[in-house]
Design a protein around this motif. Structure first.
Motif, short mmCIF file in Angstrom:
data_model
loop_
_atom_site.label_atom_id
_atom_site.label_comp_id
_atom_site.label_asym_id
_atom_site.label_seq_id
_atom_site.Cartn_x
_atom_site.Cartn_y
_atom_site.Cartn_z
N GLY A 1 89.80 49.88 19.65
CA GLY A 1 89.46 48.63 20.33
C GLY A 1 90.60 47.65 20.49
N SER B 1 90.21 45.70 23.74
CA SER B 1 89.13 44.72 23.62
C SER B 1 89.60 43.51 22.82
CB SER B 1 87.91 45.36 22.95
OG SER B 1 87.44 46.46 23.70
N PRO C 1 86.23 44.06 18.10
CA PRO C 1 85.55 45.35 18.17
C PRO C 1 84.45 45.51 17.12
CG PRO C 1 87.92 45.65 18.39
CD PRO C 1 87.69 44.21 18.02
N SER D 1 78.84 48.42 23.96
CA SER D 1 80.08 49.19 24.05
C SER D 1 80.04 50.19 25.20
CB SER D 1 80.33 49.94 22.75
OG SER D 1 79.41 51.00 22.60
N PRO E 1 83.87 46.99 26.73
CA PRO E 1 84.56 46.99 25.44
C PRO E 1 84.34 48.26 24.62
CG PRO E 1 82.60 45.64 25.30
CD PRO E 1 82.71 46.09 26.74
N SER E 2 85.19 48.41 23.63
CA SER E 2 85.09 49.55 22.72
C SER E 2 84.76 49.05 21.33
CB SER E 2 86.40 50.34 22.70
OG SER E 2 86.27 51.51 21.93
N GLY E 3 84.58 49.99 20.44
CA GLY E 3 84.27 49.70 19.05
C GLY E 3 84.00 51.02 18.35
#
Length: 449
Positions: A159, A162, A169, A177, A206-208
């Protein structure tokens, strides 16, 4: 025999203690940089900066801003004007509408036209530290400042991208996500997962940690789908043999024919599900009319997520530091990528047809380049001599980029007065040169160059 572990091993104790300590420090820092109620904002731009992004003189920009009735912030005794990005885009579109010259209109308002396809570009490499995230975020922001509609897709579970865009994240939920858009069970439309940011015309998926789950889902679903497909093929063969006899009553013939058609539709759907590397491409169809460019940041590997990004892309940007170890790593990356690409193209041709293969370009961007280093200059010459499509401009290593990151900012978000002015100007010049060259890759893909 009692196989239960009553006490943690030393390594587990060590890991837990370090994890708790690090999490505590990161949480404290997060409260400073990203308090729960914090909203990241974008600076205003001076008239000089605003005019340069549109490509006109300061006076010309101010005249059109006055025509539109914009109210810039006035600073100091000289009442220097500072504009928002929304103001800049308003002037940009105003100029495009007023001119009768189509070429000028495209320069002012570069958004893609109806006959131009969504451009997807991925920053790739399976070696960490090659500045993929830094490149992806700065390029996405550059495009937004130029007037494009941009979606930034973070496919790295770490992330970093992000985080650079003001999203923590660890606070991204399952449904927020990118995983939510590409998962196999009840996926959400990409349009619902994409989030607005403080940067006008720049949205983010976004990621995580949730995104890492797809690395396990994709092979599991691929395997189970292949088994189901095998059973369907056997049934399809039975039905086709029955239909080929020609001795069936009309009603039975029609019933079997309908089952054949239904099976073929199901098998096509199963093929799309099995071809995991088309998953992101399929998810992006939901937003293809909302954006001009999708910029993907990938993890430092050639796993399922990275391959999904590659599968969706028109353009691949391989970031590389000019060092021999990085060159050796890149050679391995290319060797592995060749095998993967051959397998993907063969699978797509068999399942869907050759027309479903996305044509791609491959370019190389030299990053973290120390212009004063003789060894790095030597490696850069080697890369430019023996590889095709190495960009002329490099992402030069400057202290300004690192200083900006300590403030959780990019160069484009930072104020010049926070740095040594010469260092900042040099960094921005190199960044803009590299990003302008990457932009040309997209413009060539649209047939504009």
């Amino acid at each position: 025999m009692n196989t239960e572990i009553d006490h943690d091993s030393n390594i587990l104790k060590h890991m837990r203690a370090d994890h708790e300590a690090l999490q505590g420090v990161l949480a404290s820092m997060s409260e400073v940089y990203f308090p729960p109620a914090a909203i990241k904002t974008l600076k205003r731009f001076s008239t000089v900066q605003a005019a340069s992004w549109v490509g006109v003189s300061r006076a010309h920009f101010n005249n059109h801003a006055d025509e539109l009735g914009l109210t810039p912030e006035l600073v100091g005794k000289s009442k220097q004007r500072f504009y928002t990005l929304a103001d800049i885009n308003a002037v940009r579109q105003h100029l495009a509408q007023k001119t009768t010259n189509d070429e000028k209109a495209r320069l002012y308002d570069p958004r893609r036209r109806d006959d131009e396809e969504l451009a997807v570009i991925s920053c790739v490499n399976f070696k960490g530290g090659s500045a993929k995230s830094t490149t992806a975020v700065h390029f996405a922001q550059y495009l937004a400042l130029k007037g494009y509609r941009v979606l930034l897709a973070d496919l790295d579970p770490q992330g970093s991208t992000s985080g650079m865009m003001g999203i923590v994240p660890e606070r991204v939920t399952h449904d927020q996500s990118l995983y939510a858009a590409i998962r196999y069970d009840n996926p959400r439309p990409m349009s619902e997962v994409a989030q607005k940011t403080y940067f006008e015309n720049l949205d983010i998926v976004p990621s995580g940690l949730w995104v890492a789950d797809w690395e396990f889902d994709a092979p599991r679903v691929t395997t189970s789908t292949m088994e189901e497909e095998r059973e369907m093929r056997l049934r399809l063969a039975e039905l086709e043999n029955s239909l080929a006899t020609g001795n069936l009553p009309r009603s039975e013939f029609e019933r079997l024919s309908q089952e054949v058609d239904s099976l073929r539709v199901k098998m096509r759907g199963m093929s799309l599900q099995r071809l995991y590397f088309l998953r992101l491409q399929a998810a992006l169809t939901d937003v293809q009319d909302q954006y001009d460019v999708v910029v993907c940041d990938t993890a430092p590997n050639l796993g399922y997520l990275s391959n999904a990004a590659i599968g969706a892309s028109n353009h691949l940007l391989l970031t590389i530091q000019p060092q021999m170890l990085d060159c050796e790593s890149m050679a391995q990356y290319l060797m592995t990528s060749i095998t993967h690409q051959e397998q993907y193209e063969a699978a797509i041709k068999r399942a869907l047809g050759p027309e479903y293969i996305t044509d791609k370009t491959l370019h190389y961007l030299i990053t973290r380049f120390n212009t004063a280093s003789t060894p790095q200059n030597d490696v850069s010459k080697i890369l430019r001599t023996y590889l095709k499509n190495v960009l002329d401009h490099s992402m030069v290593n400057t202290t300004a980029v690192e200083e900006a990151r300590t403030r959780q900012l990019t160069l484009y978000e930072s104020d010049r007065n926070q740095f040594n002015p010469k260092t900042y100007d040099r960094a921005i010049e190199f960044m803009n040169q590299a990003n302008a060259e990457i932009e040309k890759i997209i413009l060539r893909g649209w047939g504009r160059l």
